[in-house]
Every structure is written in C-alpha cells, then in structure tokens.
Motif scaffolding. Structure first.
Motif, PDB file in Angstrom:
ATOM      1  N   THR A   1       0.704  -1.142  -0.113  1.00 30.47           N
ATOM      2  CA  THR A   1      -0.090  -0.018   0.035  1.00 30.47           C
ATOM      3  C   THR A   1       0.726   1.284  -0.035  1.00 30.47           C
ATOM      4  OG1 THR A   1      -1.619  -1.157   1.160  1.00 30.47           O
ATOM      5  CG2 THR A   1      -1.930   1.278   1.182  1.00 30.47           C
ATOM      6  N   THR A   2       1.979   1.327   0.723  1.00 30.00           N
ATOM      7  CA  THR A   2       2.786   2.380   0.738  1.00 30.00           C
ATOM      8  C   THR A   2       3.404   2.741  -0.531  1.00 30.00           C
ATOM      9  OG1 THR A   2       3.017   2.001   3.212  1.00 30.00           O
ATOM     10  CG2 THR A   2       4.860   3.494   2.012  1.00 30.00           C
ATOM     11  N   GLY A   3       4.074   1.766  -1.147  1.00 35.99           N
ATOM     12  CA  GLY A   3       4.661   1.760  -2.398  1.00 35.99           C
ATOM     13  C   GLY A   3       3.748   2.361  -3.421  1.00 35.99           C
ATOM     14  N   LEU A   4       2.447   1.686  -3.516  1.00 33.20           N
ATOM     15  CA  LEU A   4       1.390   1.958  -4.522  1.00 33.20           C
ATOM     16  C   LEU A   4       1.067   3.565  -4.107  1.00 33.20           C
ATOM     17  CD1 LEU A   4      -0.497   1.384  -6.885  1.00 33.20           C
ATOM     18  CD2 LEU A   4      -2.223   0.599  -4.849  1.00 33.20           C
TER      19      LEU A   4
ATOM     20  N   ALA B   1       3.744   5.777  -5.544  1.00 31.94           N
ATOM     21  CA  ALA B   1       3.634   5.978  -7.004  1.00 31.94           C
ATOM     22  C   ALA B   1       2.648   6.655  -7.674  1.00 31.94           C
ATOM     23  CB  ALA B   1       3.590   4.515  -7.536  1.00 31.94           C
ATOM     24  N   VAL B   2       1.307   6.538  -7.124  1.00 29.36           N
ATOM     25  CA  VAL B   2       0.283   7.411  -7.545  1.00 29.36           C
ATOM     26  C   VAL B   2       0.487   8.872  -7.236  1.00 29.36           C
ATOM     27  CG1 VAL B   2      -2.048   8.059  -6.992  1.00 29.36           C
ATOM     28  CG2 VAL B   2      -1.491   5.487  -6.992  1.00 29.36           C
ATOM     29  N   ALA B   3       1.005   9.175  -6.011  1.00 31.88           N
ATOM     30  CA  ALA B   3       1.379  10.563  -5.550  1.00 31.88           C
ATOM     31  C   ALA B   3       2.312  11.155  -6.810  1.00 31.88           C
ATOM     32  CB  ALA B   3       1.899  10.873  -4.463  1.00 31.88           C
ATOM     33  N   ALA B   4       3.617  10.366  -7.065  1.00 29.34           N
ATOM     34  CA  ALA B   4       4.437  10.711  -8.053  1.00 29.34           C
ATOM     35  C   ALA B   4       3.800  11.191  -9.379  1.00 29.34           C
ATOM     36  CB  ALA B   4       5.356   9.804  -8.172  1.00 29.34           C
ATOM     37  N   SER B   5       2.814  10.177  -9.739  1.00 32.44           N
ATOM     38  CA  SER B   5       2.095  10.224 -11.159  1.00 32.44           C
ATOM     39  C   SER B   5       1.180  11.537 -11.102  1.00 32.44           C
ATOM     40  CB  SER B   5       1.312   9.009 -11.278  1.00 32.44           C
ATOM     41  OG  SER B   5       0.581   9.096 -12.609  1.00 32.44           O
ATOM     42  N   ALA B   6       0.493  11.760  -9.932  1.00 30.07           N
ATOM     43  CA  ALA B   6      -0.264  12.931  -9.773  1.00 30.07           C
ATOM     44  C   ALA B   6       0.421  14.186 -10.092  1.00 30.07           C
ATOM     45  CB  ALA B   6      -1.138  12.966  -8.482  1.00 30.07           C
ATOM     46  N   GLN B   7       1.576  14.172  -9.238  1.00 27.79           N
ATOM     47  CA  GLN B   7       2.342  15.347  -9.435  1.00 27.79           C
ATOM     48  C   GLN B   7       3.095  15.597 -10.832  1.00 27.79           C
ATOM     49  OE1 GLN B   7       5.847  15.259  -6.731  1.00 27.79           O
ATOM     50  NE2 GLN B   7       6.421  17.277  -7.060  1.00 27.79           N
TER      51      GLN B   7
END
Length: 277
Positions: A58-61, A64-70
């Motif tokens: 969950t932490t890794g995902l 990744a989602v936060a990086a993609s959103a940024q």
C-alpha cells in the motif's frame, strides 16, 4: 436326546461384538479424519493471509500514485504556461502589426496633407500675384515707375535700435519648424513668430494674423522699413504675416513643408504692410 442334536447348523455364525466395534471404529476414524481435515482447511489459509505484507504494498502504491499525480500536474502547468506565452506573443504581434499600419497611415496622411498645403500655397500665391498685377497696372502707368514696388528703399543694413532687434530675432529663427499654433522656441506659426519678435522690444502684439494686420499704421509696399509687418489678404482679415528684414526680403514661418524661411518678396508678394515702431 434329540435326533437333531448332532446335525451341524447352516447359519452363519454371529459376528462378534469386537469386530463390529472395530468396523465402527474404523468408520468413525475415517469420518473423524475427514471432519478434522475439513475443519483444518480454513485454519491452514489463515497463516497465508497473515504473511502478506499489505502495508508495504500500500505504501509503495501510494508513493507511485502521488508521483504520477505530481507529474500530471506539472505537465498541465507547463501546457498552461505555454498556452499563455503563445497567446501573449500572438497579442503582441497583432499590436505591433496594428501600430505599424497606423504609423504608415499617419505618414501617408501627413505626406498628403503637406503636398496639399504646398499646392494650395502655390495656387494662392499665383492668385494674389495675378490680382496685384491687375490692381497695380493703372498706378504703375500713371506714375511711370513700375519698379518702385519691387525695390523698397530700405535695407537690412540700416536696421538699428528696436527694428534691428526685431530683424535679428526673426533671422535667428530661420530653419525652425512650422507648427500650427506654435509660439517657439523651436517651432512657430506665422503670427507666433511675429509676436515673439516684437516681444523682444517689449511690444505686445495681438496673437493672430487678422489683428496683427491692423496693429499699426498702414504703409505702402514701396516704402517699407525693416521691422514692418507684412500681411497677405485684407487688412483685418489677413491669413498670413511675416517680418520685413530689408533688401526686399522677409522672414516668416510659412508652412509645414518649408518651415521658417527668409525669402525675397518676389517669391510671394504680400498684400500690404503695417508699421508698429
């Protein structure tokens, strides 16, 4: 004794209770084993569930989602910035093109206006010359001296005192621009120049040509003195004035094409003159 006592029996011997119990035990054991195995099924799945490290996944995902959103947000910001810059550049180009077209239009309009003014001046000069020739013909024939009007007796060398100061000021402005309504110090209209020249000797003349043409004593064009005011048109309705500087010449702010010039009276003969000094 019975006669059947010694005959063997054909019945199957009864199973002993121990065998039945054994069979029952075997069957029960099998069923119990099955029941235990069935009950043990869910118990065996529980350790699998507990060994999955869900928090790590969950932490890794989330990262990744936060990086993609940024990254998506940055791309959107870059696109917005580029769109703004493109719009600004397009607007600036349109304004520059409009300004250039306006400058060209103004330059053409100015050129046409100057050409029109010069043509009008030539036409007026020709008309005044023809009119003066017609009016002065009888006087010339009766006096027998037609050259006196074109050769005033005074010259610039005889200008002294206040007249000399007026003439010197007027000549110093030769080359300045002509601007309608101009009163100096580097741009003049005709009456503005005359008024400023007389102001050097503390004489305050009216501002416009019509009033300046009646500001003094009317004098003949064949009896001019340096410092006299020349006018074109009628006395009280003159449309142009200049200063006589002697030697048959005048200084005047003519028009936007010529500016302030010193010319011979033969270039554009005035209609009359007034003497203020």
């Amino acid at each position: 004794m019975s006669h059947t006592a010694h005959i063997p029996s054909h019945r199957k011997p009864r199973q002993r209770a121990s065998k039945s119990a054994l069979r029952a035990g075997v069957a029960g054991g099998v069923l119990s084993t099955i029941a235990v195995a069935g009950a043990a099924g869910p118990a065996q799945a529980e350790p699998v569930t507990q060994t999955i490290e869900m928090p790590t996944i969950t932490t890794g995902l989330s990262t990744a989602v936060a990086a993609s959103a940024q990254a998506t947000q940055q791309v959107a910001l870059d696109l917005e910035t580029r769109a703004y810059e493109d719009a600004a550049a397009e607007s600036a180009a349109k304004k520059a093109k409009k300004a250039q077209a306006e400058a060209v239009r103004k330059a053409e309009a100015k050129k046409k206006a100057e050409a029109k003014a010069e043509a009008a001046e030539r036409a007026e000069r020709a008309s005044r010359t023809a009119e003066r020739t017609t009016l002065s013909a009888p006087a010339g024939s009766s006096s027998g001296n037609s050259s006196s009007a074109s050769a005033p007796s005074s010259s610039s060398s005889t200008a002294t005192g206040s007249a000399g100061a007026i003439v010197a000021f007027a000549k110093a402005q030769v080359g300045d621009a002509y601007v309608s309504g101009g009163t100096g110090p580097n741009a003049w209209d005709c009456s503005g120049l005359v008024q400023a020249a007389y102001r050097t000797v503390d004489i305050d003349l009216p501002r416009v040509s019509q009033s300046q043409s009646t500001a003094g004593t009317q004098v003949s064009l064949d009896n001019l003195q340096p410092g006299d005011i020349l006018y074109w048109g009628g006395a009280g309705s003159a449309y142009h004035v200049a200063i006589y500087v002697g030697g048959g010449e005048f200084v005047g702010a003519q028009n936007s094409s010529t500016g302030t010039v010193q010319r011979s009276m033969d270039y554009d003969r005035p209609s009359g003159a007034v003497r203020v000094l």
